[in-house]
Scaffold this motif. Sequence first.
Motif, mmCIF file in Angstrom:
data_model
loop_
_atom_site.group_PDB
_atom_site.id
_atom_site.type_symbol
_atom_site.label_atom_id
_atom_site.label_comp_id
_atom_site.label_asym_id
_atom_site.label_seq_id
_atom_site.Cartn_x
_atom_site.Cartn_y
_atom_site.Cartn_z
ATOM 1 N N ASP A 177 40.182 -84.133 11.363
ATOM 2 C CA ASP A 177 41.206 -83.262 11.941
ATOM 3 C C ASP A 177 40.781 -81.809 11.917
ATOM 4 O O ASP A 177 40.368 -81.299 10.878
ATOM 5 C CB ASP A 177 42.521 -83.401 11.166
ATOM 6 C CG ASP A 177 43.110 -84.796 11.290
ATOM 7 O OD1 ASP A 177 43.017 -85.380 12.383
ATOM 8 O OD2 ASP A 177 43.646 -85.296 10.292
ATOM 9 N N VAL A 178 40.904 -81.172 13.062
ATOM 10 C CA VAL A 178 40.563 -79.763 13.203
ATOM 11 C C VAL A 178 41.730 -79.062 13.899
ATOM 12 O O VAL A 178 42.331 -79.598 14.830
ATOM 13 C CB VAL A 178 39.275 -79.581 14.014
ATOM 14 C CG1 VAL A 178 38.967 -78.110 14.216
ATOM 15 C CG2 VAL A 178 38.115 -80.291 13.345
ATOM 16 N N GLN A 179 42.043 -77.869 13.435
ATOM 17 C CA GLN A 179 43.108 -77.063 14.033
ATOM 18 C C GLN A 179 42.463 -75.878 14.748
ATOM 19 O O GLN A 179 41.821 -75.054 14.115
ATOM 20 C CB GLN A 179 44.052 -76.527 12.952
ATOM 21 C CG GLN A 179 44.718 -77.601 12.131
ATOM 22 C CD GLN A 179 45.783 -78.330 12.917
ATOM 23 O OE1 GLN A 179 46.600 -77.707 13.588
ATOM 24 N NE2 GLN A 179 45.786 -79.640 12.850
ATOM 25 N N ILE A 180 42.651 -75.818 16.037
ATOM 26 C CA ILE A 180 42.147 -74.691 16.809
ATOM 27 C C ILE A 180 43.317 -73.743 17.039
ATOM 28 O O ILE A 180 44.308 -74.105 17.665
ATOM 29 C CB ILE A 180 41.534 -75.139 18.133
ATOM 30 C CG1 ILE A 180 40.368 -76.080 17.847
ATOM 31 C CG2 ILE A 180 41.078 -73.930 18.944
ATOM 32 C CD1 ILE A 180 39.849 -76.777 19.058
ATOM 33 N N LYS A 181 43.195 -72.537 16.526
ATOM 34 C CA LYS A 181 44.268 -71.543 16.645
ATOM 35 C C LYS A 181 43.826 -70.450 17.607
ATOM 36 O O LYS A 181 42.681 -70.013 17.572
ATOM 37 C CB LYS A 181 44.566 -70.921 15.283
ATOM 38 C CG LYS A 181 45.078 -71.914 14.278
ATOM 39 C CD LYS A 181 45.309 -71.257 12.934
ATOM 40 C CE LYS A 181 45.689 -72.294 11.901
ATOM 41 N NZ LYS A 181 45.838 -71.719 10.567
ATOM 42 N N PHE A 182 44.764 -70.011 18.435
ATOM 43 C CA PHE A 182 44.423 -68.942 19.366
ATOM 44 C C PHE A 182 45.527 -67.911 19.439
ATOM 45 O O PHE A 182 46.706 -68.220 19.259
ATOM 46 C CB PHE A 182 44.117 -69.504 20.756
ATOM 47 C CG PHE A 182 45.270 -70.238 21.367
ATOM 48 C CD1 PHE A 182 46.218 -69.581 22.132
ATOM 49 C CD2 PHE A 182 45.420 -71.595 21.165
ATOM 50 C CE1 PHE A 182 47.283 -70.253 22.682
ATOM 51 C CE2 PHE A 182 46.489 -72.278 21.710
ATOM 52 C CZ PHE A 182 47.428 -71.610 22.476
ATOM 53 N N HIS A 183 45.102 -66.704 19.662
ATOM 54 C CA HIS A 183 45.987 -65.558 19.931
ATOM 55 C C HIS A 183 45.345 -64.867 21.126
ATOM 56 O O HIS A 183 44.279 -64.265 20.989
ATOM 57 C CB HIS A 183 46.059 -64.626 18.718
ATOM 58 C CG HIS A 183 46.847 -63.389 18.974
ATOM 59 N ND1 HIS A 183 48.218 -63.374 19.057
ATOM 60 C CD2 HIS A 183 46.442 -62.113 19.191
ATOM 61 C CE1 HIS A 183 48.627 -62.139 19.286
ATOM 62 N NE2 HIS A 183 47.572 -61.355 19.374
ATOM 63 N N ILE A 184 45.957 -64.999 22.280
ATOM 64 C CA ILE A 184 45.368 -64.489 23.515
ATOM 65 C C ILE A 184 46.265 -63.386 24.073
ATOM 66 O O ILE A 184 47.467 -63.573 24.236
ATOM 67 C CB ILE A 184 45.209 -65.609 24.557
ATOM 68 C CG1 ILE A 184 44.349 -66.742 24.003
ATOM 69 C CG2 ILE A 184 44.656 -65.058 25.866
ATOM 70 C CD1 ILE A 184 42.950 -66.347 23.624
ATOM 71 N N VAL A 185 45.653 -62.277 24.398
ATOM 72 C CA VAL A 185 46.369 -61.152 24.988
ATOM 73 C C VAL A 185 45.728 -60.816 26.337
ATOM 74 O O VAL A 185 44.512 -60.645 26.415
ATOM 75 C CB VAL A 185 46.311 -59.907 24.056
ATOM 76 C CG1 VAL A 185 47.038 -58.718 24.693
ATOM 77 C CG2 VAL A 185 46.894 -60.233 22.682
ATOM 78 N N THR A 186 46.565 -60.733 27.357
ATOM 79 C CA THR A 186 46.077 -60.253 28.654
ATOM 80 C C THR A 186 46.613 -58.831 28.813
ATOM 81 O O THR A 186 47.741 -58.539 28.441
ATOM 82 C CB THR A 186 46.556 -61.135 29.822
ATOM 83 O OG1 THR A 186 47.980 -61.114 29.877
ATOM 84 C CG2 THR A 186 46.062 -62.555 29.666
ATOM 85 N N PRO A 187 45.793 -57.929 29.312
ATOM 86 C CA PRO A 187 46.215 -56.534 29.414
ATOM 87 C C PRO A 187 47.408 -56.350 30.354
ATOM 88 O O PRO A 187 47.560 -57.084 31.317
ATOM 89 C CB PRO A 187 44.990 -55.799 29.940
ATOM 90 C CG PRO A 187 43.939 -56.809 30.173
ATOM 91 C CD PRO A 187 44.462 -58.154 29.816
ATOM 92 N N ALA A 188 48.214 -55.355 30.032
ATOM 93 C CA ALA A 188 49.348 -55.026 30.895
ATOM 94 C C ALA A 188 48.834 -54.546 32.247
ATOM 95 O O ALA A 188 47.773 -53.931 32.337
ATOM 96 C CB ALA A 188 50.203 -53.942 30.240
ATOM 97 N N LYS A 189 49.592 -54.855 33.272
ATOM 98 C CA LYS A 189 49.213 -54.410 34.614
ATOM 99 C C LYS A 189 49.448 -52.911 34.751
ATOM 100 O O LYS A 189 50.409 -52.382 34.254
ATOM 101 C CB LYS A 189 50.059 -55.157 35.641
ATOM 102 C CG LYS A 189 49.887 -56.642 35.533
ATOM 103 C CD LYS A 189 49.461 -57.171 36.852
ATOM 104 C CE LYS A 189 49.313 -58.654 36.801
ATOM 105 N NZ LYS A 189 48.046 -59.107 36.374
ATOM 106 N N LYS A 190 48.526 -52.265 35.416
ATOM 107 C CA LYS A 190 48.648 -50.826 35.660
ATOM 108 C C LYS A 190 49.450 -50.585 36.934
ATOM 109 O O LYS A 190 49.327 -51.315 37.897
ATOM 110 C CB LYS A 190 47.270 -50.212 35.815
ATOM 111 C CG LYS A 190 46.384 -50.545 34.640
ATOM 112 C CD LYS A 190 45.875 -49.317 34.010
ATOM 113 C CE LYS A 190 44.901 -49.763 32.934
ATOM 114 N NZ LYS A 190 44.842 -48.994 31.827
ATOM 115 N N GLY A 191 50.241 -49.529 36.877
ATOM 116 C CA GLY A 191 50.888 -49.066 38.065
ATOM 117 C C GLY A 191 52.080 -49.806 38.475
ATOM 118 O O GLY A 191 52.688 -49.719 39.418
#
Length: 191
Positions: A177-191
């Motif tokens: 058993d393996v736990q893959i953890k993620f925290h993903i951030v996409t940049p805010a849109k400009k304008g």
Amino acid sequence: MKRMTRPGAIAVAAVLATAGLAANLAWAQIDTAKSTVTATARQIGVPMEGKFKKFDAAVSFDPAKLATSSAKVEIDVSSFEIGDAETTKEVRGRDWFDAAKYPKAVFQSTGIKAGAAGKFDVAGKLTIKGKTVDVVVPATYRQDAAGQVFDGVLPIKRTAFNIGAGEWGDTSVVADDVQIKFHIVTPAKKG
């Protein structure tokens, strides 16, 4: 049997990193400085965590249009680090990730549905070491000033991807058993 000092995280890291990244209001690349993908497994009962230093994703997510939302995540498995140079080198080798032959782990979504407790279930295909497995990644989504934020944990079985082959196929030393953890951030849109 050889003992690796920290192989458990290795087995999982490739998978996780890929599966959980699932959303944005328009196509966007991730903010790699704010995003993380880790894998945790147990070696002789002790949790061991490793981190992927290089990964990328393209996501398109609209909670009102789940049928047209999608995500693709690519992880450079040779960027995996587990804590010491010798173990990291072994994990990148043939018995574990075989990074020379299979340099990337890839998650490609096939569908996104609203899940329980405000989560989203991201179905897709996870490919590691040339093996493709159907997975469902539970992910949370929120939007803040920095952009869109996705968090989740994908449990996988390392042996399903032939991670930890040969003498490392024995799951009594390094758990399956393996736990893959993620925290993903996409940049805010400009304008």
